[in-house]
Enzyme design. Structure first.
Site, PDB file in Angstrom:
ATOM      1  N   HIS A 520       0.827  -1.204   0.000  1.00 59.82           N
ATOM      2  CA  HIS A 520       0.000   0.000   0.000  1.00 59.82           C
ATOM      3  C   HIS A 520       0.866   1.261   0.000  1.00 59.82           C
ATOM      4  O   HIS A 520       0.663   2.172  -0.820  1.00 59.82           O
ATOM      5  CB  HIS A 520      -0.900  -0.038   1.242  1.00 59.82           C
ATOM      6  CG  HIS A 520      -1.744   1.182   1.455  1.00 59.82           C
ATOM      7  ND1 HIS A 520      -3.090   1.212   1.190  1.00 59.82           N
ATOM      8  CD2 HIS A 520      -1.440   2.419   1.939  1.00 59.82           C
ATOM      9  CE1 HIS A 520      -3.577   2.411   1.478  1.00 59.82           C
ATOM     10  NE2 HIS A 520      -2.591   3.160   1.948  1.00 59.82           N
ATOM     11  N   GLU A 521       1.838   1.336   0.903  1.00 62.64           N
ATOM     12  CA  GLU A 521       2.647   2.551   1.022  1.00 62.64           C
ATOM     13  C   GLU A 521       3.545   2.752  -0.190  1.00 62.64           C
ATOM     14  O   GLU A 521       3.786   3.892  -0.617  1.00 62.64           O
ATOM     15  CB  GLU A 521       3.481   2.515   2.307  1.00 62.64           C
ATOM     16  CG  GLU A 521       2.663   2.479   3.593  1.00 62.64           C
ATOM     17  CD  GLU A 521       1.700   3.653   3.743  1.00 62.64           C
ATOM     18  OE1 GLU A 521       1.886   4.678   3.060  1.00 62.64           O
ATOM     19  OE2 GLU A 521       0.753   3.526   4.540  1.00 62.64           O
ATOM     20  N   HIS A 524       1.705   4.631  -2.785  1.00 57.86           N
ATOM     21  CA  HIS A 524       1.829   6.085  -2.632  1.00 57.86           C
ATOM     22  C   HIS A 524       3.181   6.570  -3.157  1.00 57.86           C
ATOM     23  O   HIS A 524       3.270   7.597  -3.833  1.00 57.86           O
ATOM     24  CB  HIS A 524       1.705   6.471  -1.157  1.00 57.86           C
ATOM     25  CG  HIS A 524       0.331   6.315  -0.577  1.00 57.86           C
ATOM     26  ND1 HIS A 524      -0.800   6.766  -1.207  1.00 57.86           N
ATOM     27  CD2 HIS A 524      -0.079   5.778   0.607  1.00 57.86           C
ATOM     28  CE1 HIS A 524      -1.855   6.517  -0.448  1.00 57.86           C
ATOM     29  NE2 HIS A 524      -1.448   5.909   0.651  1.00 57.86           N
TER      30      HIS A 524
END
Length: 715
Positions: A520-521, A524
């Site tokens: 997920h990170e 980003h």
């Protein structure tokens, strides 16, 4: 026996039992303890039960002093329970935020206005509001310590009392301002733990001069292990074993009423500590905790409330902004629970401010050139930050995280099975190196804090040509955060991704322990927003929401893995299986083709070193991405004295540079600077003329990013 007779007997039993229950409740209702509000209402400062033997922490304190740990505090999540009666006592969230702000100031050595108080201890304890409940109950509204009303209210409302401070606001019976549970009490850690305060004592409440928030500061002092400063009166024994067991709070014969100048009730040196939060003075009179009280709180917390993490260095980065943006206590704001009951927050990546549009012309050009299937190889440096033995994850878990990311970004699940419809983004990852640092302050860093800045400045390796991932146990229960590629920090030491060490595959934070947090990170890091960005925005899908047209609009972040979740009227169910939602790890299965496109465009514009136009690398090994049969870049032995052999492998013949630098960045030796053939290579490095310390070996292969690894010379 008739029903009426049974009822009469039951009523009689209740009437008989009532006086026995009332006697201990009134122990605080003495003339000495009685105070008056400005309106003339009788008040009693505190109902915390300090009867029985006092708890001696002297040995624990001595040990903490020897270990250099007395300066520490810790972040404490606070759950408020607003108990009201009809329209009375239903205080606003702004009132609760104001109370948090007051506690943060008071425990940081500041007054109610945020001004530093000379001589006041900065305890390092900070507070964050993680949630609020509201209950209309006439009975609970008037509860007192030890009553059934208190037991019932707490049993029904308590949230995670083993690792959260529960504060109940009500209008206690018998004119009490508040009470608390000591950390060593049998109720500590159970649903009966926590603090109760009079709603009128909140900042701007109606109980002047007890309406600046000092009651909560006082009661939380008990919660963290402090007694009243007048505990035991003018006791002539050792200050560390009698009285309040703190030597820098002068002995005091009686509780203070008002704010009397020069009050001195004991023959021992020092006037009464009327300005101390653990006296009974008016709120405006309160200004400080002492260094000795700070020490006692740390010892008590270390022994009885170790979840607070009192061995952390005090966080000086807490501001008057109260709760952090990811911890607003809303169900869709990221608050989740692990299987063990711990509160966790999915993501702290800062997406405030205008959303960054990816140039459509650039995307069109990439499409015309047929370059959208491409991704790129990304070297990853892991920085394992530990607190003693906590968080010192093995290399096998780092390798497992690399494998998970390679699978997720190639359209596969955690087990390596291809997921129908999931995009193979072409991005692949290889572990370029890892280091380990024992630092209790960095271990609990949060986004934007001084701890984060310091850790990244000290540990970052080639941030303009590699992904740095920092593993720790972030403060405020965060699972992770990242720097966007267009952020001013991108390419600097402050770039990279931070994740909770227990979110690694096989970690302890089930159901957030399959490695999905890093996936997920990194999303980003490569330019993706959350799928619920902007909610049910009705504008163009390429310019609103998450700026991607094949992720259906979503009004709120997902908790768990709910089937059929559909929060927007637009076509399509919520994308709960997308890595950029807030679902549980097992729920995550895919990135979309549109997200792949956006990542490629973002990388091409902002992280061009990744080489987004290269053909996707399907490698899933965590070893050397240049070829599994080649030697990874390393030194053997390491640490060394004074010689070591540096080994690396090449997939094809090319120009190679291998240099060694000291920790200040000064060139120590150039070992290779020439064309080398494909295959494995080794070079001897002799440090006989060098001082002991950490050195950096830097491998540069033509057309590739530099790879940097640490070596240690120990003589």
């Amino acid at each position: 026996m008739t029903k009426r007779q049974i009822a009469a007997l039951a009523l009689g039993a209740l009437v008989i039992a009532a006086p026995a229950l009332a006697r201990p409740i009134e122990r605080w209702a003495t003339p000495e303890n009685e105070r008056k509000s400005d309106a003339g209402e009788a008040l009693y400062r505190c109902g915390t039960d300090d009867r029985g033997p006092k708890v001696d922490l002297e040995k624990q304190i001595d040990r903490m002093i020897q270990e250099g740990r007395i300066q520490a505090g810790g972040q404490i999540p606070v759950y408020f329970h607003v108990i009201y009666n009809g329209s009375e006592g239903n205080v606003s969230d702004a009132d609760l935020d104001a109370q948090i702000l007051v506690m943060n100031r008071n425990y940081a050595g500041k007054d109610y206005n945020g001004n530093t108080v000379s001589g006041a201890a900065n305890t390092g304890y900070t507070f964050v509001k993680v949630g609020t409940s509201r209950t209309n109950s006439r009975q609970w509204f008037k509860m007192t310590p030890g009553t059934r009303a208190e037991q019932q209210a707490k049993a029904a409302l308590a949230v995670s009392p083993g690792n959260t401070l529960n504060i109940y606001t009500c209008k206690p019976g018998q004119n009490l301002l508040g009470w608390s549970v000591f950390p060593w009490d049998a109720a500590a850690g159970t649903s009966q733990d926590g603090v109760v305060i009079h709603y009128g004592s909140l900042p701007n409440g109606y109980l002047s001069p007890y309406n600046l928030g000092g009651s909560a500061t006082h009661e939380v002092g008990h919660y963290l292990g402090l007694y009243h400063t007048f505990q035991g009166g003018c006791d002539t024994g050792s200050c560390s074993t009698t009285g309040d067991m703190v030597c820098d709070t002068p002995a005091e014969g009686s509780a203070t009423s008002g704010c009397p100048s020069g009050k001195d009730t004991c023959p021992a040196t020092g006037v009464d500590p009327i300005h101390n939060y653990m006296d009974y003075s008016t709120d405006i009179c309160y200004t400080n905790f002492t260094a000795g009280q700070d020490t006692r709180m740390n010892a008590a917390v270390n022994t009885y409330r170790s979840w607070v993490g009192n061995v952390r260095v005090a966080n000086a980065d807490v501001t008057d902004d109260a709760a952090d943006r990811w911890m607003v206590g809303l169900p869709d704001a990221g608050e989740r629970k692990s299987d063990g009951g711990d509160l966790v927050y999915r993501c702290g990546t800062d997406e405030r401010g205008p959303k960054v549009q990816i140039d459509k012309a650039q995307i069109d050009a990439m499409m015309a050139a047929g370059r959208f299937q491409a991704g790129g190889q990304i070297p990853v440096y892991f920085h394992v930050i530990t607190a003693g033995s906590s968080g010192d994850v093995p290399e096998s878990q780092l390798d497992a995280q690399i494998t998970v990311m390679n699978r997720n970004y190639s359209g596969k699940d955690y087990n390596g099975n291809t997921v129908s419809g999931a995009a193979n983004t072409g991005y692949s990852f290889f572990k370029a190196g890892s280091d380990r640092t024992n630092n209790r302050k960095w271990w609990r860093m949060t986004p934007g804090s001084g701890a984060e800045t310091q850790a990244k400045n000290a540990l970052a390796i080639n941030p303009a040509g590699a992904l740095n991932i920092y593993l720790c146990s972030p403060g405020q229960n965060l699972l992770g955060w990242s720097v966007f590629p267009w952020d001013a920090k991108a390419g600097t030491n402050q770039d990279g991704v931070v994740i909770h060490y227990a979110s690694l595959p096989g970690g302890t934070l089930s159901p957030y322990n399959l490695g999905g947090t890093a996936t997920h990170e990194v999303g980003h890091y490569l330019g993706l927003y959350h799928t619920f960005q902007g909610g049910c925005d009705t504008g163009s899908c390429s310019t609103t929401g998450d700026l991607i047209c094949d992720t259906p609009a979503q009004a709120s972040a997902t908790s768990g893995c709910p089937s059929g979740k559909d929060t927007c009227p637009a076509t399509g169910l919520d994308p709960i299986h997308n890595y950029m939602d807030y679902s549980t790890d097992i729920c995550y299965t895919n990135f979309t083709a549109g997200q792949d496109t956006r990542m490629n465009a973002a990388v091409n514009q902002y992280r061009s070193w990744v080489g987004s136009v290269r053909v996707a690398n399907g490698a899933t090994t965590s070893q050397n991405a240049r070829g599994e049969d080649l030697v990874a870049f390393h030194a053997v032995p390491n640490p060394f004295n004074p010689r070591t052999k540096i080994e690396f492998g090449l997939r094809a013949g090319t120009q190679v540079s291998l240099r060694v630098f000291d920790i200040q960045g000064r060139l120590v030796a150039t070992l290779v600077n020439r064309e080398l053939p494909a295959g494995n290579h080794s070079v001897d490095f002799d440090g006989a003329r060098l001082a002991s310390g950490v050195y950096m070996m830097v491998l540069k292969v033509k057309g590739e990013a530099e790879v940097v690894k640490r070596i240690s010379l120990l003589k």
